[in-house]
Design an enzyme around this catalytic site. Structure first.
Site, PDB file in Angstrom:
ATOM      1  N   HIS A  33       1.008  -1.139   0.235  1.00 15.43           N
ATOM      2  CA  HIS A  33       0.280   0.448  -0.436  1.00 15.43           C
ATOM      3  C   HIS A  33       0.663   1.399  -0.085  1.00 15.43           C
ATOM      4  O   HIS A  33       2.127   0.380   0.427  1.00 15.43           O
ATOM      5  CB  HIS A  33      -0.960  -0.505   1.304  1.00 15.43           C
ATOM      6  CG  HIS A  33       0.032   0.318   2.688  1.00 15.43           C
ATOM      7  ND1 HIS A  33      -1.612   1.349   3.606  1.00 15.43           N
ATOM      8  CD2 HIS A  33       0.938  -0.267   3.598  1.00 15.43           C
ATOM      9  CE1 HIS A  33      -0.616   1.499   4.647  1.00 15.43           C
ATOM     10  NE2 HIS A  33       0.806   0.562   4.208  1.00 15.43           N
ATOM     11  N   CYS A  87       3.521   5.118   5.393  1.00 11.11           N
ATOM     12  CA  CYS A  87       3.885   4.180   6.528  1.00 11.11           C
ATOM     13  C   CYS A  87       5.248   3.300   6.591  1.00 11.11           C
ATOM     14  O   CYS A  87       5.890   3.567   5.588  1.00 11.11           O
ATOM     15  CB  CYS A  87       2.943   3.155   6.121  1.00 11.11           C
ATOM     16  SG  CYS A  87       3.092   1.821   6.428  1.00 11.11           S
ATOM     17  N   GLN A 105      -6.792  -2.313  10.254  1.00  6.75           N
ATOM     18  CA  GLN A 105      -8.177  -1.442  10.501  1.00  6.75           C
ATOM     19  C   GLN A 105      -9.068  -2.139   9.330  1.00  6.75           C
ATOM     20  O   GLN A 105      -9.309  -2.482   8.280  1.00  6.75           O
ATOM     21  CB  GLN A 105      -7.472  -0.405  10.408  1.00  6.75           C
ATOM     22  CG  GLN A 105      -7.408   0.249  11.564  1.00  6.75           C
ATOM     23  CD  GLN A 105      -6.230   1.575  10.571  1.00  6.75           C
ATOM     24  OE1 GLN A 105      -7.371   3.026  10.625  1.00  6.75           O
ATOM     25  NE2 GLN A 105      -4.828   1.347  10.711  1.00  6.75           N
ATOM     26  N   SER A 128      -5.811   5.833   9.769  1.00  3.99           N
ATOM     27  CA  SER A 128      -4.292   5.971   9.545  1.00  3.99           C
ATOM     28  C   SER A 128      -3.944   7.417   8.737  1.00  3.99           C
ATOM     29  O   SER A 128      -3.200   7.987   8.705  1.00  3.99           O
ATOM     30  CB  SER A 128      -3.371   4.600   8.998  1.00  3.99           C
ATOM     31  OG  SER A 128      -3.137   4.024  10.417  1.00  3.99           O
ATOM     32  N   HIS A 131      -5.356   5.500   2.162  1.00  4.55           N
ATOM     33  CA  HIS A 131      -4.516   4.605   1.349  1.00  4.55           C
ATOM     34  C   HIS A 131      -5.083   4.004  -0.482  1.00  4.55           C
ATOM     35  O   HIS A 131      -5.841   4.371  -0.840  1.00  4.55           O
ATOM     36  CB  HIS A 131      -4.833   2.617   1.683  1.00  4.55           C
ATOM     37  CG  HIS A 131      -4.661   2.940   3.247  1.00  4.55           C
ATOM     38  ND1 HIS A 131      -3.407   2.732   3.934  1.00  4.55           N
ATOM     39  CD2 HIS A 131      -5.280   3.533   4.793  1.00  4.55           C
ATOM     40  CE1 HIS A 131      -3.640   2.920   4.775  1.00  4.55           C
ATOM     41  NE2 HIS A 131      -4.707   3.591   5.557  1.00  4.55           N
TER      42      HIS A 131
HETATM   43  N1  LIG Z   1       0.875  -6.837   9.730  1.00  5.33           N
HETATM   44  C1  LIG Z   1       0.736  -6.394  11.021  1.00  5.33           C
HETATM   45  N2  LIG Z   1      -0.571  -7.139  11.730  1.00  5.33           N
HETATM   46  N3  LIG Z   1       1.441  -5.501  11.074  1.00  5.33           N
HETATM   47  C2  LIG Z   1      -0.263  -3.995  11.965  1.00  5.33           C
HETATM   48  C3  LIG Z   1      -0.698  -3.548  11.329  1.00  5.33           C
HETATM   49  C4  LIG Z   1      -1.069  -2.624  12.446  1.00  5.33           C
HETATM   50  C5  LIG Z   1      -3.081  -1.834  11.518  1.00  5.33           C
HETATM   51  N4  LIG Z   1      -2.392  -0.923  11.108  1.00  5.33           N
HETATM   52  C6  LIG Z   1      -3.339  -0.589   9.918  1.00  5.33           C
HETATM   53  O1  LIG Z   1      -4.372  -1.491  10.110  1.00  5.33           O
HETATM   54  C7  LIG Z   1      -3.553   0.363   8.694  1.00  5.33           C
HETATM   55  C8  LIG Z   1      -3.076  -0.066   7.227  1.00  5.33           C
HETATM   56  C9  LIG Z   1      -1.741  -0.688   6.525  1.00  5.33           C
HETATM   57  C10 LIG Z   1      -0.430  -0.229   8.324  1.00  5.33           C
HETATM   58  C11 LIG Z   1      -1.714   0.310   8.799  1.00  5.33           C
HETATM   59  C12 LIG Z   1      -1.199   1.358   9.707  1.00  5.33           C
HETATM   60  C13 LIG Z   1       0.604   1.816   9.517  1.00  5.33           C
HETATM   61  C14 LIG Z   1       0.927   3.135   9.161  1.00  5.33           C
HETATM   62  O2  LIG Z   1      -0.638   4.661  10.088  1.00  5.33           O
HETATM   63  P1  LIG Z   1      -0.287   4.459  11.739  1.00  5.33           P
HETATM   64  O3  LIG Z   1      -0.172   3.204  12.724  1.00  5.33           O
HETATM   65  O4  LIG Z   1       1.149   5.766  12.232  1.00  5.33           O
HETATM   66  O5  LIG Z   1      -1.604   4.899  12.077  1.00  5.33           O
HETATM   67  N5  LIG Z   1       1.531   1.302  10.004  1.00  5.33           N
HETATM   68  C15 LIG Z   1       1.201   0.201  10.172  1.00  5.33           C
HETATM   69  O6  LIG Z   1       1.077  -0.861  10.791  1.00  5.33           O
HETATM   70  C16 LIG Z   1       3.146  -1.040   9.562  1.00  5.33           C
HETATM   71  N6  LIG Z   1       3.691  -1.337  11.001  1.00  5.33           N
HETATM   72  C17 LIG Z   1       2.582  -1.681   8.595  1.00  5.33           C
HETATM   73  C18 LIG Z   1       3.801  -2.827   8.862  1.00  5.33           C
HETATM   74  C19 LIG Z   1       4.947  -2.032   8.329  1.00  5.33           C
HETATM   75  C20 LIG Z   1       5.600  -2.740   7.844  1.00  5.33           C
HETATM   76  C21 LIG Z   1       5.389  -4.343   7.982  1.00  5.33           C
HETATM   77  C22 LIG Z   1       4.237  -4.510   7.863  1.00  5.33           C
HETATM   78  C23 LIG Z   1       3.473  -4.008   8.162  1.00  5.33           C
HETATM   79  C24 LIG Z   1      -3.740  -1.573  12.624  1.00  5.33           C
HETATM   80  N7  LIG Z   1      -4.743  -2.202  13.664  1.00  5.33           N
HETATM   81  O7  LIG Z   1      -3.478  -0.538  13.135  1.00  5.33           O
END
Ligand SMILES: N=C(N)NCCC[C@H](NC(=O)[C@@H]1CCC/C1=C\[C@H](COP(=O)(O)O)NC(=O)[C@@H](N)Cc1ccccc1)C(N)=O
Length: 137
Positions: A33, A87, A105, A128, A131
């Site tokens: 994304h 991100c 989310q 966040s 996207h």
């Molecule tokens: N693989 C998983 N389970 N990792 C946990 C995801 C948590 C999840 N995140 C989201 O839903 C959004 C959509 C994609 C990215 C994202 C948000 C944020 C950026 O937004 P911010 O939190 O500053 O608001 N990036 C992340 O979380 C990154 N660690 C995603 C990532 C990065 C590198 C490798 C793998 C995953 C949530 N439940 O909040």
């Protein structure tokens, strides 16, 4: 060809209902994304910018522009994600790897699970930010 027959006493109607609901739904998907945060994002800060002041509308316009550039072949998904995504996955060309229900989310999950492999999403909003998602697996 072996035909699987359910064990004696299986409630065939319940089994048929379960299969019809789950056979086509992937348990996990992989996606990459591009995230453009804005001033109302839950965490308006990123590797790119300490204090993000972009409005939500401006973020939507940026994502629409990125989608057009990718679809026209003017730029690659990797290039845009690595340069412009707010991100941390920008360092991996936006790749998030595989994830199952409940990890992302709800709005992001709904969009990602609704894509075919290789398909680009429309503009997707989450807490966040804004996207553009491509399902990769
Ligand atoms: N693989 C998983 N389970 N990792 C946990 C995801 C948590 C999840 N995140 C989201 O839903 C959004 C959509 C994609 C990215 C994202 C948000 C944020 C950026 O937004 P911010 O939190 O500053 O608001 N990036 C992340 O979380 C990154 N660690 C995603 C990532 C990065 C590198 C490798 C793998 C995953 C949530 N439940 O909040």
């Amino acid at each position: 060809m072996s035909i699987w027959t359910p064990p004696e006493g299986t409630d065939k109607d319940a089994l048929d209902l379960y299969l019809s609901k789950n056979l086509h739904k992937p348990k996990k998907v992989a996606a990459r994304h591009i995230l453009v945060k804005h001033r109302d994002s839950r965490r308006p800060s990123s590797w790119k910018e300490q204090n993000i002041t972009l409005t939500k509308e401006e973020a939507v316009e940026l994502i629409k522009g990125y989608k057009a550039q990718i679809e026209s072949g003017e730029a690659s998904f990797e290039e845009i994600a690595s340069k412009h995504s707010d991100c941390s996955s920008h360092s991996k060309n936006g790749d998030l790897g595989y994830f199952g229900p409940g990890e992302m989310q709800p709005s992001f999950e709904k969009a990602a699970f609704g894509l075919q492999v290789g398909e680009l999403s429309d503009v997707v909003e989450s807490d966040s930010g804004i996207h553009l998602i491509e399902r990769t697996g």
